[in-house]
Structure formats: structure tokens, C-alpha cells
Design a protein around this motif. Sequence first.
Motif, PDB file in Angstrom:
ATOM      1  N   ASP A 252       0.832  -1.201   0.000  1.00  7.86           N
ATOM      2  CA  ASP A 252       0.000   0.000   0.000  1.00  7.86           C
ATOM      3  C   ASP A 252       0.868   1.252   0.000  1.00  7.86           C
ATOM      4  OD1 ASP A 252       0.955   0.038   2.615  1.00  7.86           O
ATOM      5  OD2 ASP A 252      -0.981   0.482   3.519  1.00  7.86           O
ATOM      6  N   PHE A 253       0.221   2.400  -0.133  1.00 10.93           N
ATOM      7  CA  PHE A 253       0.947   3.664  -0.246  1.00 10.93           C
ATOM      8  C   PHE A 253       1.800   3.938   0.993  1.00 10.93           C
ATOM      9  CE2 PHE A 253      -1.372   6.499  -3.587  1.00 10.93           C
ATOM     10  CZ  PHE A 253      -1.208   5.505  -4.539  1.00 10.93           C
ATOM     11  N   HIS A 254       1.237   3.762   2.181  1.00 15.96           N
ATOM     12  CA  HIS A 254       1.968   4.115   3.395  1.00 15.96           C
ATOM     13  C   HIS A 254       3.231   3.288   3.532  1.00 15.96           C
ATOM     14  CE1 HIS A 254       2.882   4.608   7.693  1.00 15.96           C
ATOM     15  NE2 HIS A 254       2.317   5.800   7.558  1.00 15.96           N
ATOM     16  N   THR A 255       3.128   1.994   3.294  1.00 16.42           N
ATOM     17  CA  THR A 255       4.302   1.123   3.387  1.00 16.42           C
ATOM     18  C   THR A 255       5.373   1.548   2.385  1.00 16.42           C
ATOM     19  OG1 THR A 255       2.922  -0.742   4.096  1.00 16.42           O
ATOM     20  CG2 THR A 255       5.112  -1.271   3.233  1.00 16.42           C
ATOM     21  N   HIS A 256       4.980   1.720   1.131  1.00 16.55           N
ATOM     22  CA  HIS A 256       5.957   2.093   0.103  1.00 16.55           C
ATOM     23  C   HIS A 256       6.622   3.433   0.393  1.00 16.55           C
ATOM     24  CE1 HIS A 256       5.530  -1.235  -2.524  1.00 16.55           C
ATOM     25  NE2 HIS A 256       4.355  -0.921  -3.027  1.00 16.55           N
ATOM     26  N   CYS A 257       5.828   4.423   0.741  1.00 12.07           N
ATOM     27  CA  CYS A 257       6.361   5.780   0.866  1.00 12.07           C
ATOM     28  C   CYS A 257       7.360   5.914   2.012  1.00 12.07           C
ATOM     29  CB  CYS A 257       5.219   6.773   1.039  1.00 12.07           C
ATOM     30  SG  CYS A 257       4.181   6.906  -0.436  1.00 12.07           S
ATOM     31  N   HIS A 258       7.240   5.052   3.012  1.00  9.76           N
ATOM     32  CA  HIS A 258       8.158   5.137   4.147  1.00  9.76           C
ATOM     33  C   HIS A 258       9.244   4.061   4.117  1.00  9.76           C
ATOM     34  CE1 HIS A 258       6.102   8.454   6.007  1.00  9.76           C
ATOM     35  NE2 HIS A 258       4.954   7.846   5.788  1.00  9.76           N
ATOM     36  N   ASP A 259       9.121   3.096   3.230  1.00  9.94           N
ATOM     37  CA  ASP A 259      10.198   2.122   3.050  1.00  9.94           C
ATOM     38  C   ASP A 259      11.159   2.531   1.934  1.00  9.94           C
ATOM     39  OD1 ASP A 259       9.141   0.634   5.055  1.00  9.94           O
ATOM     40  OD2 ASP A 259       8.815  -1.190   3.892  1.00  9.94           O
ATOM     41  N   LEU A 260      10.709   3.389   1.032  1.00  4.21           N
ATOM     42  CA  LEU A 260      11.547   3.761  -0.100  1.00  4.21           C
ATOM     43  C   LEU A 260      12.764   4.625   0.253  1.00  4.21           C
ATOM     44  CD1 LEU A 260       8.960   4.405  -2.954  1.00  4.21           C
ATOM     45  CD2 LEU A 260      10.967   2.922  -3.126  1.00  4.21           C
ATOM     46  N   PRO A 261      12.650   5.660   1.104  1.00 10.69           N
ATOM     47  CA  PRO A 261      13.800   6.563   1.297  1.00 10.69           C
ATOM     48  C   PRO A 261      15.108   5.881   1.650  1.00 10.69           C
ATOM     49  CG  PRO A 261      11.832   7.567   2.184  1.00 10.69           C
ATOM     50  CD  PRO A 261      11.444   6.169   1.787  1.00 10.69           C
ATOM     51  N   PRO A 262      15.152   4.957   2.642  1.00 13.42           N
ATOM     52  CA  PRO A 262      16.449   4.331   2.924  1.00 13.42           C
ATOM     53  C   PRO A 262      16.921   3.394   1.820  1.00 13.42           C
ATOM     54  CG  PRO A 262      14.729   3.357   4.283  1.00 13.42           C
ATOM     55  CD  PRO A 262      14.123   4.540   3.611  1.00 13.42           C
ATOM     56  N   GLN A 263      15.992   2.869   1.034  1.00  7.98           N
ATOM     57  CA  GLN A 263      16.366   1.970  -0.062  1.00  7.98           C
ATOM     58  C   GLN A 263      16.881   2.740  -1.267  1.00  7.98           C
ATOM     59  OE1 GLN A 263      16.423  -1.233   0.260  1.00  7.98           O
ATOM     60  NE2 GLN A 263      15.189  -1.574   2.081  1.00  7.98           N
ATOM     61  N   MET A 264      16.335   3.924  -1.486  1.00  9.48           N
ATOM     62  CA  MET A 264      16.651   4.693  -2.692  1.00  9.48           C
ATOM     63  C   MET A 264      17.676   5.792  -2.442  1.00  9.48           C
ATOM     64  SD  MET A 264      14.696   3.198  -4.892  1.00  9.48           S
ATOM     65  CE  MET A 264      14.731   4.277  -6.315  1.00  9.48           C
ATOM     66  N   GLY A 265      18.085   5.966  -1.190  1.00  9.61           N
ATOM     67  CA  GLY A 265      19.032   7.031  -0.882  1.00  9.61           C
ATOM     68  C   GLY A 265      18.377   8.383  -0.718  1.00  9.61           C
ATOM     69  N   GLY A 266      17.058   8.382  -0.535  1.00  8.84           N
ATOM     70  CA  GLY A 266      16.329   9.624  -0.327  1.00  8.84           C
ATOM     71  C   GLY A 266      15.236   9.828  -1.353  1.00  8.84           C
ATOM     72  N   CYS A 267      14.137  10.468  -0.926  1.00  6.98           N
ATOM     73  CA  CYS A 267      13.038  10.844  -1.808  1.00  6.98           C
ATOM     74  C   CYS A 267      12.723  12.308  -1.521  1.00  6.98           C
ATOM     75  CB  CYS A 267      11.797   9.975  -1.546  1.00  6.98           C
ATOM     76  SG  CYS A 267      12.038   8.212  -1.834  1.00  6.98           S
ATOM     77  N   TYR A 268      12.556  13.115  -2.558  1.00  6.81           N
ATOM     78  CA  TYR A 268      12.475  14.563  -2.385  1.00  6.81           C
ATOM     79  C   TYR A 268      11.092  15.103  -2.711  1.00  6.81           C
ATOM     80  CZ  TYR A 268      17.478  14.393  -1.778  1.00  6.81           C
ATOM     81  OH  TYR A 268      18.731  14.106  -1.301  1.00  6.81           O
ATOM     82  N   ARG A 269      10.518  15.807  -1.747  1.00 11.49           N
ATOM     83  CA  ARG A 269       9.216  16.451  -1.921  1.00 11.49           C
ATOM     84  C   ARG A 269       9.366  17.689  -2.801  1.00 11.49           C
ATOM     85  NH1 ARG A 269       9.860  14.375   3.055  1.00 11.49           N
ATOM     86  NH2 ARG A 269       8.075  13.398   4.113  1.00 11.49           N
ATOM     87  N   ASN A 270       8.289  18.026  -3.535  1.00 11.65           N
ATOM     88  CA  ASN A 270       8.328  19.293  -4.271  1.00 11.65           C
ATOM     89  C   ASN A 270       7.640  20.420  -3.503  1.00 11.65           C
ATOM     90  OD1 ASN A 270       5.587  18.779  -4.645  1.00 11.65           O
ATOM     91  ND2 ASN A 270       5.770  18.344  -6.843  1.00 11.65           N
ATOM     92  N   ASP A 271       7.031  20.075  -2.363  1.00  8.59           N
ATOM     93  CA  ASP A 271       6.468  21.058  -1.425  1.00  8.59           C
ATOM     94  C   ASP A 271       5.394  21.951  -2.027  1.00  8.59           C
ATOM     95  OD1 ASP A 271       7.936  20.281   0.853  1.00  8.59           O
ATOM     96  OD2 ASP A 271       9.688  21.390   0.161  1.00  8.59           O
ATOM     97  N   THR A 272       4.669  21.458  -3.018  1.00  7.02           N
ATOM     98  CA  THR A 272       3.508  22.190  -3.507  1.00  7.02           C
ATOM     99  C   THR A 272       2.331  21.936  -2.568  1.00  7.02           C
ATOM    100  OG1 THR A 272       2.741  20.335  -4.860  1.00  7.02           O
ATOM    101  CG2 THR A 272       4.278  21.894  -5.894  1.00  7.02           C
TER     102      THR A 272
END
Length: 409
Positions: A252-272
Motif C-alpha cells: 500500500d501507499f503508506h508502506t511504500h512511501c516510508h520504506d523507499l527513502p532508505p532503499q533509494m538514498g532519499g526521496c524529495y518532496r516538491n512542497d507544492t
Amino acid sequence: MNALNKAKILSWQQISNLVLNKYKEQDWVNGKTSSQATLRLFGQPENSVRVTLYRDHHAWCPYCQKVWLFLEEKKIPYKVRKVTMFCYGTKEAWYKKICPSGMLPALELDGSLITESDQILSSLEKEFGPLYKSMHEGKVKELRKLERVLFQYWCRWLCYPARDEEDEEISKQEFIQIAKAMDNSLSSTPGPFFLDQFSIVDCIFVPYVERMNASLFYYKGFQLRGNPMFPNITRWFEGLETRDTYLGTQSDFHTHCHDLPPQMGGCYRNDTEGQKECEKRVDSCTDFKLPEHGLAEPEESKIFAAARVLKYKDYIVKVNPADDGIIDEGLRCSLTHLLTGESPSPPQGCDEGLRYLKQRINVPRDMPMWSARRLRESLEVAANASGPRVAQPLPTQHRKDQNPANFGK
């Protein structure tokens, strides 16, 4: 007194009785695809097993999902041995002896170890036959290249900070262009899949497109599934959800969105403003209209969630930052709501601990999507009645808060 105060919190014995009266254990060996299974036979004898799949405890690794789907679709009997991913904890010593690099997935076929997901798929295809078409056929090879290009432009947009708004927009448009190419490829067949039926191509696209759908919504405020620009991608997701093999591996979205950053080296918001609203919706854990899933709720969703909590309740209480007695009562309060719909008064001070747990329910590791939705909802009902305190933020450099060793694994 209001209804909140009149209801009584169920004891663990009462909760257990309610669950046992309704819960039917799934056939993990021959039934539907599930992250809980450690042996899959598909109606064949156990002595027919020639394959052992080494995958992550969290049932999250995208490369493991690709191989897992193939095995399930082909109904190849196999065993599962679960291994800790580096960002969750220490790699098991027994696995390092088998696979010194520690990489996942790995697969043992007739006693020989194979690593790297594409090599694993190629070996399985050679031994058990292709999944509709060979991964080495011309059309399939073209689509495999497209998947890698899509991955590249997703990473460029998500995992690198934009210098300015113009740079952000360029990355967005580059991704859209390649996503349209994927959508166009899907339009070439009468059904929802890349080829005339579900195939190796779909297995290859599933893991990262599922993660794209979640991460771009959360970090960029961008909708992939359900976007009029990509009608065939939406149809593809809907087609996937007709298959038990996919539903058993789907996150689901919650699992993916919080498991991705350490796996991908970071995920960057565009803050819109749109991105902030999407992030808020995902982190609420109670928004059931997210574009992550299109199926009606199964009848057994709440019972399954309660059964999973019952199985691990001692570990859940032990690792929770709240006082053991307080979180124990708060957890029973949440399960009372989950199973009866009643909302007894929770103990004061359990709000932070319940929200800590709410944020750490993983799909499909712990339970399927609808079960997770309902459990998170009940945890928030009790937390909201207890107080406004929020849980400590989820880490982004690692996920050792999810170390399977803390749960007897």
C-alpha cells in the motif's frame, strides 16, 4: 455518560474468543498467494519441491516481488526462507554463509544458488518454461528496456533534489513522456496486460510501477493510477487486481512511501500545496479513497487483522515506546472497536504508542491492504480519544524500527 464511556474494553481472552469463532486459517501451502507462506505446493507432493526462494522478511523488496510473482503464476512448488534486508537490521549469519554478498533475492534450484532477479527468472524459465512468452523474445526485450527507462526517469524525478521549479518541471515532463510510452504499449492489446495475456512482462513492470504510483503521489502530488493521461495504466492496475497472485504480493501507499527513502538514498518532496495534501492523506492512514487499490473490502478483513495482532501482541507491547500496561490496554481498546464497533474510553497516555504502531503496520508483510486499513483506523479512534500526541517520526536513513529480530523472527 456518552457512548464512548459506556463501552467496556475487552480482555485478551474475550478478543481471542471473538476471533476464534470467526477466523479460518488460510491454506498457506495450497491456497491463495500470501506473504505468510513458507511452503507452496499448489496441490503437488512436498517431494516435488526443487526451489527455495530467499526473500526479505518484509515482503517488500521489489526484485523479490518479481520472482515471487513468477513462481506463483507458474505454480512452481517452492520453499521460502526469509532474510533481513540491510536497512532493517543485521543480515543473518546463516544466509551470509550461503550467499556471502547478502544480496536478495536469491534462489536455490536443485541445490545451486542463483542471484540477481533477471538471472533467476531466466533460469526458472529454462527449467519450467516461460510465463506465456520468453523474457528473451524480441517484443519482451523491448518492453524490458522500456521498464528500465521508466525506472530511470522516476529515479531522476524522485531521488534527486531539483535546483529550482523549472528543473522540477523538466523532470516531471520527462517522466510523463515515458509513462505515456508505457500507456501506449498497454493500448496495443485487447486486454489489460502488455501481451495478449498476463506474462513475464507484467511480472517485470509490477514492482516498480506499484512503487511509482505510491511515491509520486506522496512526494510529488502526482497521480499515476486514475490519471486521464494514462487510461491504460489504470486498466492495467485493475487487471492485476483480478489476480490472487498479485493481490497476495501487493503493498500500500503508506508502506511504500516510508520504506523507499532508505532503499533509494532519499526521496524529495516538491512542497507544492497539492503534494502536502497528498502526503497528509497517506499519513493519516484513514483515507480509504487513495488511488492505491480498487477492490471492495473482504468480509474477513477485520478478523484477519485482529488475528495477526493476537499472534504478535507480546512483541508489539514490548517494542512500543509507551508503558507496557498502558499500551496493552490501549491496544485492547483498539481491538474492541475493530471487532465490535464500540469505542470504550482508552487509558490516558496511550495516544503516542497507538500512533507509533499505526505507522508501522506493513502491507503485505503483516496483513493485506483492507485489514491494515481497518486496524489503523481503530488504532486512530482510540488514540484520538486518548490525546493529541503524535508518534516519533519514522526514520528515513534506515528502518531498524522494523527489525524482524524484535518480533522473534
